[in-house]
Design a protein around this motif. Structure first.
Motif, mmCIF file in Angstrom:
data_model
loop_
_atom_site.group_PDB
_atom_site.id
_atom_site.type_symbol
_atom_site.label_atom_id
_atom_site.label_comp_id
_atom_site.label_asym_id
_atom_site.label_seq_id
_atom_site.Cartn_x
_atom_site.Cartn_y
_atom_site.Cartn_z
ATOM 1 N N GLN A 77 0.820 -1.203 0.000
ATOM 2 C CA GLN A 77 0.000 0.000 0.000
ATOM 3 C C GLN A 77 0.861 1.263 0.000
ATOM 4 N N ALA A 78 2.025 1.202 0.654
ATOM 5 C CA ALA A 78 2.929 2.353 0.642
ATOM 6 C C ALA A 78 3.455 2.630 -0.760
ATOM 7 N N VAL A 79 3.724 1.564 -1.518
ATOM 8 C CA VAL A 79 4.173 1.745 -2.901
ATOM 9 C C VAL A 79 3.078 2.400 -3.728
ATOM 10 N N ARG A 80 1.858 1.969 -3.545
ATOM 11 C CA ARG A 80 0.735 2.614 -4.241
ATOM 12 C C ARG A 80 0.672 4.105 -3.926
ATOM 13 N N ALA A 81 0.771 4.420 -2.635
ATOM 14 C CA ALA A 81 0.666 5.820 -2.215
ATOM 15 C C ALA A 81 1.801 6.654 -2.799
ATOM 16 N N LEU A 82 3.002 6.132 -2.805
ATOM 17 C CA LEU A 82 4.137 6.878 -3.350
ATOM 18 C C LEU A 82 3.962 7.145 -4.840
ATOM 19 N N MET A 83 3.510 6.171 -5.575
ATOM 20 C CA MET A 83 3.320 6.372 -7.010
ATOM 21 C C MET A 83 2.217 7.383 -7.297
ATOM 22 N N ILE A 84 1.147 7.327 -6.526
ATOM 23 C CA ILE A 84 0.050 8.276 -6.738
ATOM 24 C C ILE A 84 0.490 9.699 -6.397
ATOM 25 N N VAL A 85 1.212 9.846 -5.285
ATOM 26 C CA VAL A 85 1.705 11.173 -4.908
ATOM 27 C C VAL A 85 2.661 11.713 -5.968
ATOM 28 N N GLY A 86 3.530 10.856 -6.496
ATOM 29 C CA GLY A 86 4.434 11.294 -7.545
ATOM 30 C C GLY A 86 3.707 11.737 -8.802
ATOM 31 N N ILE A 87 2.655 11.022 -9.170
ATOM 32 C CA ILE A 87 1.890 11.402 -10.371
ATOM 33 C C ILE A 87 1.169 12.728 -10.155
ATOM 34 N N VAL A 88 0.555 12.895 -8.997
ATOM 35 C CA VAL A 88 -0.182 14.142 -8.719
ATOM 36 C C VAL A 88 0.769 15.335 -8.718
ATOM 37 N N LEU A 89 1.902 15.204 -8.044
ATOM 38 C CA LEU A 89 2.869 16.300 -8.024
ATOM 39 C C LEU A 89 3.419 16.581 -9.414
ATOM 40 N N GLY A 90 3.651 15.538 -10.197
ATOM 41 C CA GLY A 90 4.146 15.740 -11.546
ATOM 42 C C GLY A 90 3.150 16.483 -12.429
ATOM 43 N N ILE A 91 1.884 16.137 -12.330
ATOM 44 C CA ILE A 91 0.864 16.827 -13.136
ATOM 45 C C ILE A 91 0.733 18.287 -12.717
ATOM 46 N N LEU A 92 0.729 18.538 -11.411
ATOM 47 C CA LEU A 92 0.667 19.923 -10.935
ATOM 48 C C LEU A 92 1.906 20.708 -11.380
ATOM 49 N N GLY A 93 3.069 20.054 -11.333
ATOM 50 C CA GLY A 93 4.273 20.724 -11.806
ATOM 51 C C GLY A 93 4.221 21.065 -13.283
ATOM 52 N N LEU A 94 3.621 20.191 -14.092
ATOM 53 C CA LEU A 94 3.474 20.496 -15.522
ATOM 54 C C LEU A 94 2.552 21.679 -15.759
ATOM 55 N N LEU A 95 1.474 21.752 -15.011
ATOM 56 C CA LEU A 95 0.553 22.890 -15.165
ATOM 57 C C LEU A 95 1.223 24.200 -14.785
ATOM 58 N N VAL A 96 1.981 24.180 -13.698
ATOM 59 C CA VAL A 96 2.683 25.400 -13.285
ATOM 60 C C VAL A 96 3.783 25.751 -14.280
ATOM 61 N N CYS A 97 4.464 24.732 -14.796
ATOM 62 C CA CYS A 97 5.572 24.963 -15.715
ATOM 63 C C CYS A 97 5.099 25.555 -17.044
ATOM 64 N N ILE A 98 3.916 25.187 -17.476
ATOM 65 C CA ILE A 98 3.404 25.733 -18.743
ATOM 66 C C ILE A 98 3.257 27.254 -18.652
ATOM 67 N N PHE A 99 2.731 27.747 -17.543
ATOM 68 C CA PHE A 99 2.571 29.196 -17.379
ATOM 69 C C PHE A 99 3.895 29.889 -17.060
ATOM 70 N N ALA A 100 4.902 29.129 -16.633
ATOM 71 C CA ALA A 100 6.184 29.728 -16.282
ATOM 72 C C ALA A 100 7.157 29.783 -17.444
ATOM 73 N N LEU A 101 6.813 29.199 -18.591
ATOM 74 C CA LEU A 101 7.735 29.209 -19.720
ATOM 75 C C LEU A 101 7.984 30.631 -20.196
ATOM 76 N N LYS A 102 9.253 30.929 -20.457
ATOM 77 C CA LYS A 102 9.621 32.283 -20.867
ATOM 78 C C LYS A 102 9.132 32.608 -22.264
ATOM 79 N N CYS A 103 8.975 31.584 -23.092
ATOM 80 C CA CYS A 103 8.519 31.817 -24.465
ATOM 81 C C CYS A 103 7.021 32.065 -24.546
#
Length: 259
Positions: A77-103
């Motif tokens: 169950q800990a492995v499940r939780a770690l993978m889910i947390v990593g996916i959620v943080l990665g998706i949020l990071g992509l959304l923030v990164c799109i608006f942060a692009l200098k171009c």
């Protein structure tokens, strides 16, 4: 230009890492049956985080999801939780990164705001990559422990038939995806330094006007002030005598005046 390239490369690498984490989590081949002692078998078993599957020699595959949560091991169950947390943080990071692009220009967003968003997305990608690598490594440790325990039991004759499981392809996908997300996050953090505006070394200093009112004249005239120029001290004994003659005789106190 180097800042933009570093930022875009970080975004692309992180995107691949997050996509790999999603694919790895959804795959069913986290652990596969070891066929070392029995290369020819009619049934091949493999398991994932969400279901276990059986593939027969005829090509028919049947998968059965895990209908329980509390009945699963705590590490699983800990492995499940770690993978889910990593996916959620990665998706949020992509959304923030799109608006942060200098171009990409959005309104009147300043470079300092883009720098903060770039740093935030980079930290999210780093944490997401660490979560994915940690989760896959914990699952791999579980497989290694169970494998050697099953091998020891088989050689001791405690159990005649024992299915042993080894690393599946999902583990390698998860390791690579976590590494890509980690590298992408580091690139985003490096790009943040180029977006921070440089502060001026010399700060503005306010000067107050002096008490004397000085008037300036144009032309070959000297500066005139509201006060009379002080008499310059002239060197020589002749000047001292002339000054005494102009002011008159000066009387200096003698030693008898203090008595």
């Amino acid at each position: 230009m180097s800042t933009t390239i570093c930022q875009v490369m970080g975004f692309l690498v992180s995107s691949l890492g997050v996509a790999g984490c999603i694919v790895s989590t959804a795959m069913d081949s986290w652990s596969t049956q070891d066929l070392y002692d029995n290369p020819v078998t009619a049934v091949f078993q493999y398991q994932g985080l969400w279901r276990s599957c059986v593939r027969q020699s005829s090509g028919f595959t049947e998968c059965r999801p895990y209908f329980t949560i509390l009945g699963l091991p705590a590490m699983f169950q800990a492995v499940r939780a770690l993978m889910i947390v990593g996916i959620v943080l990665g998706i949020l990071g992509l959304l923030v990164c799109i608006f942060a692009l200098k171009c990409i220009r959005i309104g009147t967003m300043e470079d300092s705001a883009k720098a903060n968003m770039t740093l935030t997305s980079g930290i999210m990608f780093i944490i997401a990559g660490l979560c994915a690598i940690t989760g896959v490594s914990v699952f791999a440790n579980m497989l290694v422990t169970n494998f050697w325990m099953s091998t020891a039991n088989m050689y001791q004759g405690m159990q005649n038939v024992q299915n042993r499981y080894t690393f599946g392809s999902a583990l390698f996908v998860g390791w690579v995806a976590g590494g890509l997300a980690l590298v992408g996050g580091i690139l985003m953090c490096l790009a943040c330094r180029g977006l921070i505006p440089e502060e001026t070394r010399y700060k503005a200093v306010s000067y107050n006007a002096s008490g004397r009112n000085i008037s300036y004249r144009t032309g070959p005239y000297k500066v005139a002030s509201g006060y009379e120029p002080e008499t310059k001290a002239r060197k020589g004994a002749g000047y001292e005598e002339a000054a005494r003659s102009e002011d008159g005789r000066r009387s200096y106190p003698s030693k008898y005046d203090y008595v």
